[in-house]
Design an enzyme around this catalytic site. Sequence first.
Site, PDB file in Angstrom:
ATOM      1  N   GLY A   9       1.250  -0.845   0.150  1.00 43.44           N
ATOM      2  CA  GLY A   9      -0.093  -0.293   0.037  1.00 43.44           C
ATOM      3  C   GLY A   9       0.942   1.314  -0.083  1.00 43.44           C
ATOM      4  N   ALA A  10       0.510   2.292   0.235  1.00 42.92           N
ATOM      5  CA  ALA A  10       0.703   3.352   0.853  1.00 42.92           C
ATOM      6  C   ALA A  10       2.796   3.453   0.875  1.00 42.92           C
ATOM      7  CB  ALA A  10      -0.024   4.930   1.914  1.00 42.92           C
ATOM      8  N   GLY A  12       4.228   0.609   2.001  1.00 39.93           N
ATOM      9  CA  GLY A  12       5.312  -0.205   1.747  1.00 39.93           C
ATOM     10  C   GLY A  12       5.887  -0.621   0.440  1.00 39.93           C
ATOM     11  N   LYS A 183       4.541   7.424  19.090  1.00 38.30           N
ATOM     12  CA  LYS A 183       3.705   7.663  17.457  1.00 38.30           C
ATOM     13  C   LYS A 183       1.890   7.494  18.136  1.00 38.30           C
ATOM     14  CE  LYS A 183       3.350   6.613  12.942  1.00 38.30           C
ATOM     15  NZ  LYS A 183       3.664   5.712  11.759  1.00 38.30           N
ATOM     16  N   ASN A 187      -1.365   8.857  15.935  1.00 36.61           N
ATOM     17  CA  ASN A 187      -2.123   7.706  15.211  1.00 36.61           C
ATOM     18  C   ASN A 187      -3.512   8.084  16.353  1.00 36.61           C
ATOM     19  OD1 ASN A 187      -1.415   7.051  13.701  1.00 36.61           O
ATOM     20  ND2 ASN A 187       0.147   5.176  14.472  1.00 36.61           N
ATOM     21  N   ASN A 191      -6.177  10.038  13.724  1.00 43.19           N
ATOM     22  CA  ASN A 191      -6.955   8.667  13.082  1.00 43.19           C
ATOM     23  C   ASN A 191      -8.084   8.558  14.004  1.00 43.19           C
ATOM     24  OD1 ASN A 191      -5.606   6.415  11.101  1.00 43.19           O
ATOM     25  ND2 ASN A 191      -3.738   7.635  12.252  1.00 43.19           N
TER      26      ASN A 191
END
Length: 328
Positions: A9-10, A12, A183, A187, A191
């Site tokens: 995805g973004a 990787g 983090k 997040n 999120n």
Amino acid sequence: MKVAVVGCGAIGSFYGAKLAHAGHEVHFLLRSDYEVVRRQGVFIRSPQGDFRVRPHCAKEPEEVGPGDMVLIGLKTTANDQFGRLLPPLAGPDTAVLTLQNGLGNEEQLAQFFPPAQILGGLCFVCLNRLEPGLIHHIAHGQVVLGEFQGPPQKRAQDAARMFQAAGVQCALSDNLARTHWEKLTWNIPFNGLGVAGGAGLEAILSGEWNSTVPAARPKTVSTDQLLADPRWTALVRELMFEIIRAAGALGFDIPDSMPDKHIERTRAMGAYKASTLLDFERGQPMELESLFFEPLQQARKAGVAVPRLESLCRLLAKLDSAPRAISG
């Protein structure tokens, strides 16, 4: 180095492309994007400079075989695939590096690999996958690497140097578990509130929500919207300080200045939608277990009251495409 990227995805695709651009032998393990990436490669649109790479493409891990590193960018909702996807890619000297969100990923990898082979990486980056083979890098990009257990050893140091040589700002953490909690202070609010925000501030503050998910999904709320309204910004800070208190009770000291730093950096991102928002908008399962529920359970075990996180988790559980109950 021979690097296998699992989960393109973004995250990787971006870091795999950076390594390929630096000359490493990079293999992308692909499903739906296979034909596009095989034909066109991966294009990175970035303020640091656009570029295209043509990684090796495979549909099955056996086509790739063991290499020097496995780079895991899978959504944590796919961690049940570890046993099928990863062992064919790793020999006894292979570094297994997860760049996944949240807590518990390294522990799940330890079911298949010795702890000394397992590395964790936290990506402080703003990017999105726009379509197969097209990644939009918006800002930032630092990776913080650490050993699953203990301070950095040669394997982590070598990985950091590899990323640095590929143009990726990379630092080493002396305590990966603490860095995960650091983090989470970003997040969880951005999120979580980004998804739940459409339900309204009062729904989050009260912990109340309809027993069934509405037919029309609530709209998501981007980072700039959360920081434009003082009431939302106050709630962002409350969640951050709950995470800091929980981390402290678990032995991980996070400075009280962290929320200000996160908010300042986030303002610079503009109208950014984090990965969980995009999953929600697409009707895909969200990474709730690793990002929200596991931190909540650990806070409870540490005896720390986290009422805002409790309320947020209950609302997210009802909004998820695979609803589940939150006990306690």
